[in-house]
Design an enzyme around this catalytic site. Structure first.
Site, PDB file in Angstrom:
ATOM      1  N   GLY A  12       0.772  -1.235   0.000  1.00 30.56           N
ATOM      2  CA  GLY A  12       0.000   0.000   0.000  1.00 30.56           C
ATOM      3  C   GLY A  12       0.801   1.281   0.000  1.00 30.56           C
ATOM      4  CB  SER A  13       4.358   2.163  -0.554  1.00 30.86           C
ATOM      5  OG  SER A  13       4.617   1.671  -1.849  1.00 30.86           O
ATOM      6  CG  LEU A  87      -7.803  -9.724 -16.112  1.00 30.18           C
ATOM      7  CD1 LEU A  87      -6.792  -8.724 -16.670  1.00 30.18           C
ATOM      8  CD2 LEU A  87      -7.871 -10.956 -17.007  1.00 30.18           C
ATOM      9  CB  VAL A  88     -10.278  -5.075 -13.820  1.00 31.23           C
ATOM     10  CG1 VAL A  88     -11.629  -4.401 -13.645  1.00 31.23           C
ATOM     11  CG2 VAL A  88      -9.272  -4.532 -12.802  1.00 31.23           C
ATOM     12  CG  ASN A 102      -2.315  -1.138 -13.101  1.00 27.74           C
ATOM     13  OD1 ASN A 102      -2.265  -1.178 -11.876  1.00 27.74           O
ATOM     14  ND2 ASN A 102      -1.602  -1.949 -13.864  1.00 27.74           N
ATOM     15  CG  HIS A 104       3.536  -2.685 -15.388  1.00 29.59           C
ATOM     16  ND1 HIS A 104       3.116  -3.874 -14.846  1.00 29.59           N
ATOM     17  CD2 HIS A 104       4.658  -2.968 -16.094  1.00 29.59           C
ATOM     18  CE1 HIS A 104       3.935  -4.839 -15.207  1.00 29.59           C
ATOM     19  NE2 HIS A 104       4.891  -4.315 -15.961  1.00 29.59           N
TER      20      HIS A 104
END
Length: 190
Positions: A12-13, A87-88, A102, A104
């Site tokens: 969660g950074s 995967l959404v 998102n 990456h």
């Protein structure tokens, strides 16, 4: 007011940096943090920041009605994936077309796709003897890491860089750029 929902599965950074970036703003709010991992570090960070958490399992996520209903009831403007490993499903992607992003930890299209996250990406960068790596912020579509690129930032890979050294460089790029790019996207929304 623009409202953000963050989906995270890990430490969660990035979620924390996003929350901190917007915490004193009156025009933007991180409304919810969603997680599928009851052991995720993002939970502690969300609690400290007093951001409500929504827990869900794989079955609930892929039967998207419940998740979608929560997002719609909260009037979420932008869905932000920050270390989210699932995967959404297409129905959720379609409901938030060009309103779901998102980050990456590589320069897509290199080192993307299923199984390419975190340390696995950095190991692949070292193995390929890349001279540069970086981050990609992109819109989410039905495939891992294939949505339209919004922003990329690069950093050099030194010949003696370890996986950990690369990871640290990438975290700096993520923390510096993800909140700012989110802010820019929100500013363009009606």
């Amino acid at each position: 007011m623009k409202r953000i929902a963050i989906f995270a599965s890990g430490s969660g950074s990035n979620a924390e940096k996003i929350c901190q970036y917007f915490q004193d703003r009156t025009d933007v709010e991180v409304s919810l943090i969603f997680t599928n991992n009851p052991q995720a570090g993002v939970i502690k960070r969300a609690c400290l920041l007093q951001i409500p958490i929504v827990f869900f399992d794989k079955k609930t996520f892929y039967q998207t009605e419940k998740i979608l209903r929560i997002l719609q009831n909260e009037r979420i403007d932008l869905v932000v994936l920050a270390g989210f490993m699932m995967l959404v499903p297409p129905s959720l992607v379609n409901a938030f077309h060009k309103r779901m992003i998102n980050i990456h930890p590589a320069l897509l299209p290199k080192f993307g796709g299923k199984g390419m996250y975190g340390r696995f990406v950095h190991e692949a960068v070292v193995e390929a003897k890349e001279q540069q790596t970086g981050i990609t912020i992109h819109y989410v579509n039905e495939h891992y890491d294939e949505g339209d690129v919004i922003f990329q930032a690069t950093c050099n890979v030194d010949p003696d860089d370890s996986v950990e050294a690369i990871e640290n460089k990438i975290h700096l790029l993520e923390h510096e750029n993800y909140p700012r790019v989110i802010d820019e996207l929100l500013a363009k929304m009606p």
